[in-house]
Design a protein around this motif. Structure first.
Motif, PDB file in Angstrom:
ATOM      1  N   SER A   2       0.789  -1.231  -0.042  1.00  0.00           N
ATOM      2  CA  SER A   2      -0.022   0.144  -0.184  1.00  0.00           C
ATOM      3  C   SER A   2       0.852   1.248  -0.004  1.00  0.00           C
ATOM      4  CB  SER A   2      -1.065  -0.050   1.226  1.00  0.00           C
ATOM      5  OG  SER A   2       0.050   0.320   2.521  1.00  0.00           O
ATOM      6  N   GLY A   3       2.181   1.062   0.379  1.00  0.00           N
ATOM      7  CA  GLY A   3       3.194   2.187   0.321  1.00  0.00           C
ATOM      8  C   GLY A   3       3.097   2.846   1.893  1.00  0.00           C
ATOM      9  N   GLN A   4       2.513   2.253   2.613  1.00  0.00           N
ATOM     10  CA  GLN A   4       2.443   2.896   3.713  1.00  0.00           C
ATOM     11  C   GLN A   4       3.896   2.581   4.640  1.00  0.00           C
ATOM     12  OE1 GLN A   4      -0.722   1.591   6.715  1.00  0.00           O
ATOM     13  NE2 GLN A   4      -1.470   0.672   4.955  1.00  0.00           N
ATOM     14  N   VAL A   5       4.672   1.794   4.275  1.00  0.00           N
ATOM     15  CA  VAL A   5       6.151   1.592   4.678  1.00  0.00           C
ATOM     16  C   VAL A   5       6.975   1.366   3.494  1.00  0.00           C
ATOM     17  CG1 VAL A   5       7.569  -0.350   5.974  1.00  0.00           C
ATOM     18  CG2 VAL A   5       5.024   0.511   6.884  1.00  0.00           C
ATOM     19  N   ASP A   6       8.137   2.124   3.542  1.00  0.00           N
ATOM     20  CA  ASP A   6       9.337   1.847   2.591  1.00  0.00           C
ATOM     21  C   ASP A   6      10.116   0.967   3.457  1.00  0.00           C
ATOM     22  OD1 ASP A   6      11.505   2.095   0.998  1.00  0.00           O
ATOM     23  OD2 ASP A   6      11.786   4.199   1.149  1.00  0.00           O
ATOM     24  N   ILE A   7      10.419  -0.353   3.000  1.00  0.00           N
ATOM     25  CA  ILE A   7      11.043  -1.287   3.672  1.00  0.00           C
ATOM     26  C   ILE A   7      12.547  -1.026   3.721  1.00  0.00           C
ATOM     27  CG2 ILE A   7      11.410  -3.098   2.137  1.00  0.00           C
ATOM     28  CD1 ILE A   7      10.025  -3.531   5.679  1.00  0.00           C
ATOM     29  N   ALA A   8      12.894  -0.205   2.817  1.00  0.00           N
ATOM     30  CA  ALA A   8      14.395   0.068   2.671  1.00  0.00           C
ATOM     31  C   ALA A   8      14.727   1.319   3.693  1.00  0.00           C
ATOM     32  CB  ALA A   8      14.729   0.753   1.228  1.00  0.00           C
ATOM     33  N   THR A   9      13.833   1.828   4.205  1.00  0.00           N
ATOM     34  CA  THR A   9      14.225   2.924   5.058  1.00  0.00           C
ATOM     35  C   THR A   9      13.465   2.715   6.525  1.00  0.00           C
ATOM     36  OG1 THR A   9      12.389   4.536   4.465  1.00  0.00           O
ATOM     37  CG2 THR A   9      14.675   4.773   3.192  1.00  0.00           C
ATOM     38  N   GLU A  10      12.668   1.849   6.417  1.00  0.00           N
ATOM     39  CA  GLU A  10      11.710   1.537   7.626  1.00  0.00           C
ATOM     40  C   GLU A  10      11.980   0.248   8.173  1.00  0.00           C
ATOM     41  OE1 GLU A  10       8.087   4.012   8.009  1.00  0.00           O
ATOM     42  OE2 GLU A  10       8.366   4.015   5.705  1.00  0.00           O
TER      43      GLU A  10
END
Length: 538
Positions: free
Chosen positions: A195-203
């Motif tokens: 959904s784009g709620q989390v950017d797994i590369a930065t969070e």
């Protein structure tokens, strides 16, 4: 060429006697297991809660940022494993234990069915679902990270119901569970990622015992306890600070003075230097191992001759290398790490029975004309320079002149991995050994590894054995395949395993008590930190 020495007090070149040395204090001694498989166990009478500080040698350095599926280094695996959980975990004997999967079954050689613990929740409060599990595994198999190759021939992943996920392989792959047990296979919050709620590369958003509060590259990480973790009652560390401290001497001082509870060291001298400091020191056997590359791909190189490469391999005395450069805190290994179940016996390798005199005879018989050979090392790990000196002496005793070149890491990889063929004769480095004997062998097939095409040929017989080792599940037959595979690698002598890379860990017992396995497959000395127990000094 000036090369840093193995012993802290040494000022001259390494003694030709090839004896070990220490930097003061008591000499390191072999450590007994306090319980089967463990060098240390947590004191269950310590019930205090509180903050803990740990110091490690380097930070995660990943092109993919904080995305665990793109992690390539052991330090990243350790740090990411504090936040992300895997479906299964490995125990101290390299057996498999439940993680996010409470159980699993294998109805046939290519089908795995996992029952998921849906009581787990991400640190944002959302419950884990089977869609997170299936989506994570699909994302991993379709990705470009190293671990996409390690999880093997995953054909498809499907959800069976609200608690079960089925993984279908295209062919048998025995290391599958071992590959799922490392943090690059950690289960991700796929709903938030998609959904784009989390950017797994930065969070970082996981179901594990800790929540990342902050990260300053090459300085520190701060984690808080995940109160929604389903085993939160076992986690007594309320805040975990991981400081990145590059110098061994600085970490040693911090351990002595009590400003860190736990630290790791790349130099085995730490065992003797801290022997009387009040810290408890451990030498953890790891499946990681040092290797020497012998590049036979360059035109007009004498190393095109397999007989010469094998003779150089045979001239290296692994035990003397361990005694001199690693203070005896290591052991020889074949391509299957010798501390893993079913691995081949390095004492049975063809090169092991040749001896120094025999190796010299083989070198002379090969027609080697005395042309000097270069031996590359990178300077970020000083022990490589120390090992290079020992190998230089051993090969010179066999009639081969060796010039050692120390390079920064970027220049080293430019020479050894960036062009085909690589621009070098020989080079030292190390590989992660992983948790199953078949896993690291895949790097010996350049068609799979890619990077090894710079210095190793693709050999049909060896590639067949690598595939066979990955597919075979019957223990006795598997051991036989590993034996043949190790012998074949030894005979080609292109990527030559040498000795294990020991993990040196220091613990301040006034601050922390914890479990520590005697053997580790993924370089994760922080593996049992979530169940460690803070201790109040005094």
């Amino acid at each position: 060429m000036n090369v840093r020495q193995s012993c802290t007090a040494a000022a001259g070149i390494l003694a030709l006697t090839l004896t070990g040395c220490g930097g003061g204090g008591a000499e390191p001694a072999a450590q007994a297991e306090v319980e089967p498989g463990y060098l240390a166990v947590a004191d269950d009478t310590a019930t205090a809660e509180g903050p803990v500080t740990v110091q490690v040698d380097y930070d995660s350095q990943e092109d993919g940022g904080l995305d665990p599926q793109l992690a390539t280094t052991a330090r990243s695996w350790s740090l990411f494993g504090l936040v992300y959980e895997t479906l299964v975990t490995v125990d101290a004997e390299f057996g498999f234990q439940p993680g996010l999967a409470t159980s699993w079954e294998q109805p046939d050689e290519t089908t795995y069915i996992f029952t998921i613990d849906t009581s787990a929740q991400f640190s944002n409060g959302r419950a884990l679902t089977v869609d997170d599990v299936a989506g994570t595994l699909e994302r991993l198999k379709d990705g470009v990270g190293v671990w996409a190759g390690q999880i093997g021939p995953v054909d498809s992943v499907e959800t069976l119901d609200d608690t079960r996920v089925q993984v279908n392989l295209s062919e048998p792959y025995t290391p599958f569970l071992a590959a799922l047990a490392n943090s690059p296979a950690g289960i991700l919050p796929m709903e938030e990622i998609e959904s784009g709620q989390v950017d797994i590369a930065t969070e970082m958003l996981g179901t594990g015992p800790f929540v990342m509060e902050s990260h300053r590259q090459d300085q520190n990480w701060v984690f808080s306890r995940h109160d929604g973790y389903r085993h939160a009652g076992d986690v007594l560390i309320t805040e975990l600070r991981v400081d990145i401290v590059g110098e061994d001497a600085t970490r040693q001082a911090a351990l002595r003075e009590g400003s860190t509870a736990l630290a790791n060291f790349s130099n085995v001298d730490a065992l003797s230097l801290l022997a009387n400091s009040g810290a408890t020191m451990y030498s953890q056997q790891q499946s990681d191992f040092y290797y020497i590359l012998i590049n036979g791909l360059r035109e007009d190189s004498p190393l095109n001759d397999q007989d010469l490469r094998f003779a150089l391999n045979a001239a290296i005395d692994r035990q003397a290398l361990s005694n001199s450069a690693l203070a005896g805190e290591s052991a020889p290994t074949g391509v299957t790490p010798s501390n893993l179940p079913g691995a081949c016996d390095p004492a049975d390798l063809p090169s092991a029975g040749v001896g120094a005199e025999g190796a010299a005879g083989l070198i002379e018989a090969s027609g080697y004309d005395g042309e000097p050979l270069d031996l590359l090392v990178y300077n970020s790990e000083p022990v490589l320079g120390q090992m290079a000196q020992v190998i230089q002496q051993q090969l010179e005793a066999a009639g081969v002149t060796v010039n050692i070149e120390q390079l920064d890491t970027a220049a080293y990889y430019e020479r050894t991995h960036s062009t085909v063929p690589g621009n070098f004769d020989m080079a030292l480095g190390w590989y992660a050994g992983y948790g199953d004997p078949a896993m690291v062998t895949r790097w010996w097939n350049p068609d799979i590894a890619g990077f090894s095409a710079a210095f190793a040929g693709s050999h049909e017989d060896l590639n067949g054995l690598i595939d066979q080792a990955a597919a075979e599940s019957e223990p006795a037959a598997r051991e036989q395949v590993f034996t043949e595979l190790c012998h074949t690698v030894d005979e080609y002598s292109e990527m030559v395993p040498l000795v294990h890379r020991p993990g040196i860990v220091g613990l301040n017992p006034d601050l922390l008590t914890m479990d520590l396995a005697a053997n580790e497959g993924y370089g994760d000395f922080l593996r049992y930190l979530p169940t460690a127990r803070p201790v109040s000094a005094g």
